[in-house]
Design a protein around this motif. Sequence first.
Motif, short mmCIF file in Angstrom:
data_model
loop_
_atom_site.label_atom_id
_atom_site.label_comp_id
_atom_site.label_asym_id
_atom_site.label_seq_id
_atom_site.Cartn_x
_atom_site.Cartn_y
_atom_site.Cartn_z
N SER A 96 41.32 55.31 -64.55
CA SER A 96 40.49 55.67 -64.73
C SER A 96 39.71 54.76 -66.60
CB SER A 96 39.39 56.88 -64.80
OG SER A 96 39.58 57.72 -65.09
N ALA A 97 38.73 54.89 -66.63
CA ALA A 97 38.80 54.60 -68.16
C ALA A 97 38.75 55.53 -68.99
CB ALA A 97 37.64 53.55 -68.89
N GLN A 98 38.48 56.66 -68.14
CA GLN A 98 38.70 57.71 -69.09
C GLN A 98 39.13 58.29 -69.42
OE1 GLN A 98 36.95 57.38 -66.52
NE2 GLN A 98 34.48 57.09 -66.17
N LYS A 99 40.39 58.36 -68.75
CA LYS A 99 41.51 58.47 -69.35
C LYS A 99 42.42 57.56 -70.21
CE LYS A 99 46.53 59.73 -67.12
NZ LYS A 99 46.89 61.46 -68.13
N ILE A 100 42.17 56.78 -70.07
CA ILE A 100 43.07 55.61 -70.96
C ILE A 100 42.08 56.24 -72.04
CG2 ILE A 100 42.83 53.14 -71.37
CD1 ILE A 100 42.62 52.72 -68.95
N TYR A 101 40.94 56.44 -72.60
CA TYR A 101 40.34 57.14 -73.88
C TYR A 101 40.63 57.89 -74.17
CZ TYR A 101 37.10 56.85 -77.71
OH TYR A 101 36.30 57.27 -78.11
N GLN A 107 39.56 46.72 -74.43
CA GLN A 107 41.27 46.89 -74.55
C GLN A 107 41.74 48.34 -73.43
OE1 GLN A 107 42.56 48.08 -78.61
NE2 GLN A 107 43.39 46.22 -78.24
N VAL A 108 40.55 49.31 -73.06
CA VAL A 108 40.25 49.93 -72.53
C VAL A 108 40.00 49.35 -70.83
CG1 VAL A 108 38.86 52.10 -71.11
CG2 VAL A 108 39.18 51.93 -73.40
N GLU A 109 39.02 48.34 -70.92
CA GLU A 109 38.78 47.71 -69.86
C GLU A 109 39.39 47.09 -69.31
OE1 GLU A 109 35.68 44.65 -67.88
OE2 GLU A 109 35.13 45.19 -70.49
N THR A 110 40.70 46.62 -70.27
CA THR A 110 41.96 45.06 -69.89
C THR A 110 42.60 46.35 -69.49
OG1 THR A 110 41.56 43.81 -71.72
CG2 THR A 110 43.23 43.74 -70.20
N ILE A 111 43.11 47.36 -69.55
CA ILE A 111 44.29 48.14 -69.25
C ILE A 111 43.53 49.24 -67.89
CG2 ILE A 111 45.14 50.36 -69.35
CD1 ILE A 111 44.91 49.89 -72.51
N ASN A 112 42.42 48.94 -67.38
CA ASN A 112 41.97 49.67 -66.16
C ASN A 112 41.90 48.59 -65.63
OD1 ASN A 112 39.07 49.43 -65.07
ND2 ASN A 112 40.39 51.41 -65.06
N VAL A 113 41.68 47.57 -65.84
CA VAL A 113 41.77 46.08 -64.75
C VAL A 113 43.38 45.97 -64.20
CG1 VAL A 113 41.48 43.85 -64.43
CG2 VAL A 113 40.01 45.64 -65.31
N LEU A 114 44.53 46.28 -65.39
CA LEU A 114 45.80 46.01 -65.57
C LEU A 114 45.86 47.00 -64.36
CD1 LEU A 114 47.10 44.64 -68.55
CD2 LEU A 114 46.74 43.51 -66.34
N ASN A 168 55.92 52.76 -64.98
CA ASN A 168 54.98 52.28 -64.58
C ASN A 168 54.53 53.04 -66.17
OD1 ASN A 168 54.76 50.99 -62.52
ND2 ASN A 168 54.18 52.25 -60.56
N ARG A 169 55.42 54.24 -65.75
CA ARG A 169 54.53 55.07 -67.53
C ARG A 169 55.19 54.58 -68.67
NH1 ARG A 169 56.97 59.69 -65.66
NH2 ARG A 169 59.32 58.74 -65.58
N ALA A 170 56.52 53.55 -69.00
CA ALA A 170 56.37 52.97 -69.98
C ALA A 170 55.83 51.83 -69.81
CB ALA A 170 57.99 52.72 -70.39
N LEU A 171 55.47 50.97 -69.53
CA LEU A 171 54.29 49.86 -69.02
C LEU A 171 52.73 50.69 -70.04
CD1 LEU A 171 53.30 47.16 -68.72
CD2 LEU A 171 53.22 47.60 -66.23
N TYR A 172 52.83 51.56 -68.91
CA TYR A 172 51.88 52.37 -69.93
C TYR A 172 51.36 52.64 -70.99
CZ TYR A 172 47.45 55.77 -69.96
OH TYR A 172 46.07 56.27 -70.17
N HIS A 173 52.40 53.10 -71.19
CA HIS A 173 52.26 54.04 -72.52
C HIS A 173 52.57 52.25 -73.76
CE1 HIS A 173 54.02 58.16 -71.77
NE2 HIS A 173 52.91 57.56 -71.39
N SER A 184 46.05 61.73 -76.92
CA SER A 184 47.76 61.78 -76.67
C SER A 184 48.24 60.27 -77.38
CB SER A 184 47.94 62.49 -75.56
OG SER A 184 47.54 61.52 -74.97
N PRO A 185 48.16 59.59 -77.87
CA PRO A 185 48.96 58.16 -78.01
C PRO A 185 50.47 57.86 -78.35
CG PRO A 185 48.10 58.79 -80.51
CD PRO A 185 47.54 59.99 -80.00
N PRO A 186 51.13 57.15 -77.75
CA PRO A 186 51.77 57.16 -77.04
C PRO A 186 53.01 57.61 -78.50
CG PRO A 186 51.20 55.04 -76.48
CD PRO A 186 50.18 55.80 -77.29
N ASN A 187 54.56 57.97 -78.64
CA ASN A 187 55.12 58.19 -79.38
C ASN A 187 56.18 56.66 -79.23
OD1 ASN A 187 58.46 58.94 -80.41
ND2 ASN A 187 56.65 60.45 -80.94
#
Length: 211
Positions: A123-128, A106-113, A85-90, A134-137
């Motif tokens: 949440s959308a707030q955390k995604i944004y 894209q925020v909305e799409t990630i939230n729905v997924l 789940n962590r890798a997928l989210y990143h 802290s964008p993924p490395n």
Amino acid sequence: MIIFGTRGVTTTKASGNFFCPECASRQPYKHQIVRRFFTLYFIPLIPLDMIGEYIECQTCRGTYKTRVLQYDPEQEVKQFRQEFNRALYHALLLTATVNGDIHPNQVETINVLSQRLFDEPISAQKIYHDAVNSPPNTRMLIESLSRLAPNLNDKGKDLIVKTTFLVALSDGEFNEAEMKVIAGIGLALRMSEYHVRAVLDGVTESLQDND
């Protein structure tokens, strides 16, 4: 005539429940200790050195090395799911931010997924917040996916590629930078270029059918 010698004597050090590899389920066990005893007239009298120990399943009577007590498949599955789940989210975040700022769609799409795929929706707030602060490395994501790859079937690999593609499309365009990210994800997952393309074509056809 005095008869003396030595022989091994087995005693139980501890007992409990463990996951038995033979039974493939949790079963009672005994932790057995084998110690050499000095014997007189075949009667063990004086304990000497320990010559072995093992875990004995009380159901199938199989015996195992003591490290079997550390094996907990339920915990391993939980840890694997958390890493997946962590890798997928990143992967979703990396796809959404590869061109700079993340698009609201894209925020909305990630939230729905996340609501469909994760135990705890994001949440959308955390995604944004994560996208901005802290964008993924990329290197760490590729390493994580490479570790997961040997234990993922095609369904799991396809899911990662499909969802990243959906995120890439959700801002209204699909560009070369996003394709490069998805190709890199496929490579880390040990997918062929043909396999990745087949997954993308399948998503495209599905979206067209729903129009």
